[in-house]
Design a protein around this motif. Structure first.
Motif, PDB file in Angstrom:
ATOM      1  N   UNK A  60       0.829  -1.204   0.000  1.00  0.00           N
ATOM      2  CA  UNK A  60       0.000   0.000   0.000  1.00  0.00           C
ATOM      3  C   UNK A  60       0.869   1.261   0.000  1.00  0.00           C
ATOM      4  N   UNK A  61       1.975   1.206   0.752  1.00  0.00           N
ATOM      5  CA  UNK A  61       2.860   2.374   0.827  1.00  0.00           C
ATOM      6  C   UNK A  61       3.506   2.661  -0.532  1.00  0.00           C
ATOM      7  N   UNK A  62       3.861   1.598  -1.252  1.00  0.00           N
ATOM      8  CA  UNK A  62       4.469   1.783  -2.581  1.00  0.00           C
ATOM      9  C   UNK A  62       3.476   2.456  -3.528  1.00  0.00           C
ATOM     10  N   UNK A  63       2.196   2.120  -3.403  1.00  0.00           N
ATOM     11  CA  UNK A  63       1.186   2.768  -4.250  1.00  0.00           C
ATOM     12  C   UNK A  63       1.115   4.271  -3.949  1.00  0.00           C
ATOM     13  N   UNK A  64       1.252   4.619  -2.673  1.00  0.00           N
ATOM     14  CA  UNK A  64       1.238   6.036  -2.303  1.00  0.00           C
ATOM     15  C   UNK A  64       2.447   6.763  -2.896  1.00  0.00           C
ATOM     16  N   UNK A  65       3.604   6.102  -2.872  1.00  0.00           N
ATOM     17  CA  UNK A  65       4.809   6.708  -3.463  1.00  0.00           C
ATOM     18  C   UNK A  65       4.582   6.965  -4.949  1.00  0.00           C
ATOM     19  N   UNK A  66       4.044   5.972  -5.607  1.00  0.00           N
ATOM     20  CA  UNK A  66       3.842   6.104  -7.060  1.00  0.00           C
ATOM     21  C   UNK A  66       2.868   7.231  -7.383  1.00  0.00           C
ATOM     22  N   UNK A  67       1.843   7.346  -6.519  1.00  0.00           N
ATOM     23  CA  UNK A  67       0.895   8.455  -6.688  1.00  0.00           C
ATOM     24  C   UNK A  67       1.642   9.785  -6.661  1.00  0.00           C
ATOM     25  N   UNK A  68       2.550   9.920  -5.713  1.00  0.00           N
ATOM     26  CA  UNK A  68       3.322  11.157  -5.591  1.00  0.00           C
ATOM     27  C   UNK A  68       4.220  11.400  -6.799  1.00  0.00           C
ATOM     28  N   UNK A 230       0.575   9.452   3.409  1.00  0.00           N
ATOM     29  CA  UNK A 230       0.799  10.821   2.893  1.00  0.00           C
ATOM     30  C   UNK A 230       2.300  11.122   2.835  1.00  0.00           C
ATOM     31  N   UNK A 231       3.037  10.628   3.839  1.00  0.00           N
ATOM     32  CA  UNK A 231       4.494  10.828   3.831  1.00  0.00           C
ATOM     33  C   UNK A 231       5.112  10.103   2.624  1.00  0.00           C
ATOM     34  N   UNK A 232       4.589   8.901   2.325  1.00  0.00           N
ATOM     35  CA  UNK A 232       5.074   8.159   1.160  1.00  0.00           C
ATOM     36  C   UNK A 232       4.813   8.931  -0.124  1.00  0.00           C
TER      37      UNK A 232
END
Ligand code: FES
Length: 568
Positions: A60-68, A230-232
């Protein structure tokens, strides 16, 4: 700086245009459009594994990074690296830190990346990621897993792994029964994320934030909070910025930045393992960290953070109390503020002058009311440790810091486990327990076995002086001297200690001496058996041949920066 995207590091066919055409055509098989393929490429290095509980939240965290990354105009491409789950590796995860660093360096050098987000958390992963990134020289930003939340048992909060050891000690002393320890076992690590005390994982996350390789606040946001995602996302965005500016780790991790990290290590009451990792990370950039520098800042830096094992709180409390920005703000007059960070600003630039504690000053103390006046770690030396050793005085018993004791010697980990609970063991509460052959070469891999158990026959004794060439979990406590260098297995003086010898520890004088005359030591040296044969093949053979001693960071000799090759 112009980013290269897919044209970075082309496969060699002797025809660059053909190589790019071929690469783009294969990238299109993944469904990317020309518009996507023309963006700067940000690698998302994900150390997720089902054999690493701490990294459970990474998908899930990797998906947030990619979003960013997408939001900032980059193309995120996720790829794996080996994962080091602390308690899932034999003989010890430290054996594989350098292997992960080699994986990271090789893949960052080989793949078409403009920048990378390095996702890690469990103890050895963060230092390994930065060692690899430092050697590869690619713009990089660290994204930590974040800590676990605390569990509970009968109204008492529990956290891995200070409380793992505390309850195991109670069980060994017969203070709690088997059903109780079985129940506690299910409460110590209740969520995804890294151990929730100031162990090695939390320490390294905090130090990396202090070094400037992580966005502010990133060390302490719990793994399961929405803020972690959000940090990711923010880390992904910032990686695109790094790709554009070309800011590389060597411009951030300077000698001054490492001096800051050593000071922060003292102020947070951090893990003894961190000094080995910082030495190795600095060594990749040609920076020599010496143990004396650690001792010097220790005298001049108060302990501010009251997390277990030095205090009573957990990482979730540290986060609520403001985390690393508060610590850095308190230490501001003692820090180099002109060092660059991944924010694109200097440390002094993003640390505002009017900072306030958001909450809870008992967790992060002000410098004028510290938890302890002096730093967490000291470096005793002497004829037993010519190249130094480490003692975490903030987790030690004050009455044992200056003492002389009779040695009770265990020649290996197997010998320790065979005899420590023998009712006939000749041991008294004021003896010093000594473990030999548990260092980088001897064990091998320098396991976290320096926290020798108190012999079962010494009922009620909670602490003894324990000395070894091993490491210790950052979550443990006690008067424990670690990292004795050089280690016993390469002929260090620790190998010469025999049962009944007197050993003197003086933390005041920073001395650790074996009180045996030189003539007798020479006789023992001459009678030493030859060293054990090296492993026959594979990674174990490479490790045995190339690993350096603890005071040099336990990196492989051929991975240290070429400017430091004189020390080999
Ligand atoms: Fe992963 Fe403790 S087991 S951080």
């Amino acid at each position: 700086m112009k980013t290269q995207g897919l044209a970075n590091r082309l496969t060699e066919y002797g025809d660059r245009e053909f190589a790019l055409y071929l690469r783009r055509s294969f990238a299109k098989s993944m469904g990317f459009s020309d518009e996507a393929l023309d963006k700067p490429i940000v690698g998302v290095l994900n150390t997720y594994s089902e054999l690493n509980n701490c990294h459970r939240g990474f998908p899930e965290l990797a998906e947030a990074v990619k979003r960013g990354v997408w939001q900032a105009g980059g193309l995120p491409l996720e790829f794996p690296a080996i994962s080091l789950g602390e308690v899932f590796l034999h003989p010890t995860s430290m054996m594989y830190r350098n292997l992960l660093s080699m994986d990271v360096e090789a893949m960052l050098r080989a793949q078409p990346l403009d920048a990378v987000v390095l996702m890690g958390g469990c103890d050895k992963t963060l230092p390994a990621l930065l060692m690899g990134a430092a050697s590869a020289g690619l713009p990089a930003i660290i994204l930590a897993a974040g800590p676990m939340l605390a569990g509970s048992y009968q109204g008492e909060r529990l956290g891995a792994c200070t409380d793992c050891r505390r309850f195991w000690g109670k069980y060994r002393r017969g203070e709690i029964d088997r059903p109780t320890i079985d129940h506690v076992e299910g409460q110590l690590a209740p969520t995804a994320g890294t151990c929730g005390v100031m162990g090695t994982a939390s320490t390294m996350a905090c130090l990396i934030e202090a070094l400037g390789m992580m966005l502010p606040g990133g060390a302490s946001v719990p793994a399961v909070y929405a803020d972690r995602l959000r940090h990711g996302e923010l880390s992904g965005k910032q990686a695109v910025e790094l790709a554009r500016t070309g800011l590389t780790p060597d411009q951030i991790m300077t000698e001054a930045a490492f001096e800051n990290a050593l000071r922060v290590l003292q102020a947070i009451g951090g893990s003894t393992n961190a000094i080995i990792h910082l030495t190795a990370m600095a060594g990749r950039l040609g920076i020599r960290l010496d143990l004396q520098a650690l001792d010097d800042v220790s005298e001049d830096t108060p302990v501010l953070v009251a997390l277990k094992p030095s205090g009573e709180y957990y990482m979730e409390d540290f986060h609520r109390a403001g985390g690393m920005p508060v610590v850095l703000h308190e230490l501001k007059p003692k820090l180099h503020l002109d060092v660059m960070t991944v924010t694109g600003e200097t440390l002094g630039g993003w640390l505002s002058d009017d900072y306030r504690w958001p909450d809870w000053q008992s967790v992060i103390r002000p410098v004028d009311d510290p938890l302890r006046e002096k730093g967490a770690q000291v470096v005793p030396r002497g004829n037993l440790a010519p190249d130094g050793a480490i003692l975490k005085r903030s987790a030690a018993s004050p009455h044992l810091l200056n003492a002389t004791g009779r040695a009770v010697v265990f020649t290996s980990l197997a010998d320790l486990s065979a005899r420590i609970d023998d009712p006939n063991l000749d041991v008294r509460p004021d003896d010093f327990l000594v473990l030999q052959n548990a260092g980088p070469v001897g064990a091998p891999g320098m396991p976290e076995s320096g926290y020798l158990p108190i012999p079962r026959k010494l009922t009620g004794v909670k602490d003894m002086v324990r000395i070894s060439d091993a490491r210790m979990s950052g979550t443990a406590f006690g008067t424990i001297i670690l990292h004795v260098s050089p280690e016993a297995a390469v002929g260090g003086p620790l190998s010469l200690v025999r049962d009944g010898d007197l050993i003197e520890l003086s933390v005041d004088r920073r001395e650790l001496n074996l009180l045996v005359d030189e003539e007798e030591l020479a006789r023992r040296r001459a009678e030493q058996p030859p060293p054990a044969a090296p492993p026959a093949r594979g990674y174990e053979r490479l490790f045995h041949r190339s690993v350096q001693q603890a005071h040099l960071g336990m990196d492989f000799d051929f991975l240290r920066h070429e400017s430091l090759q004189d020390e080999l």
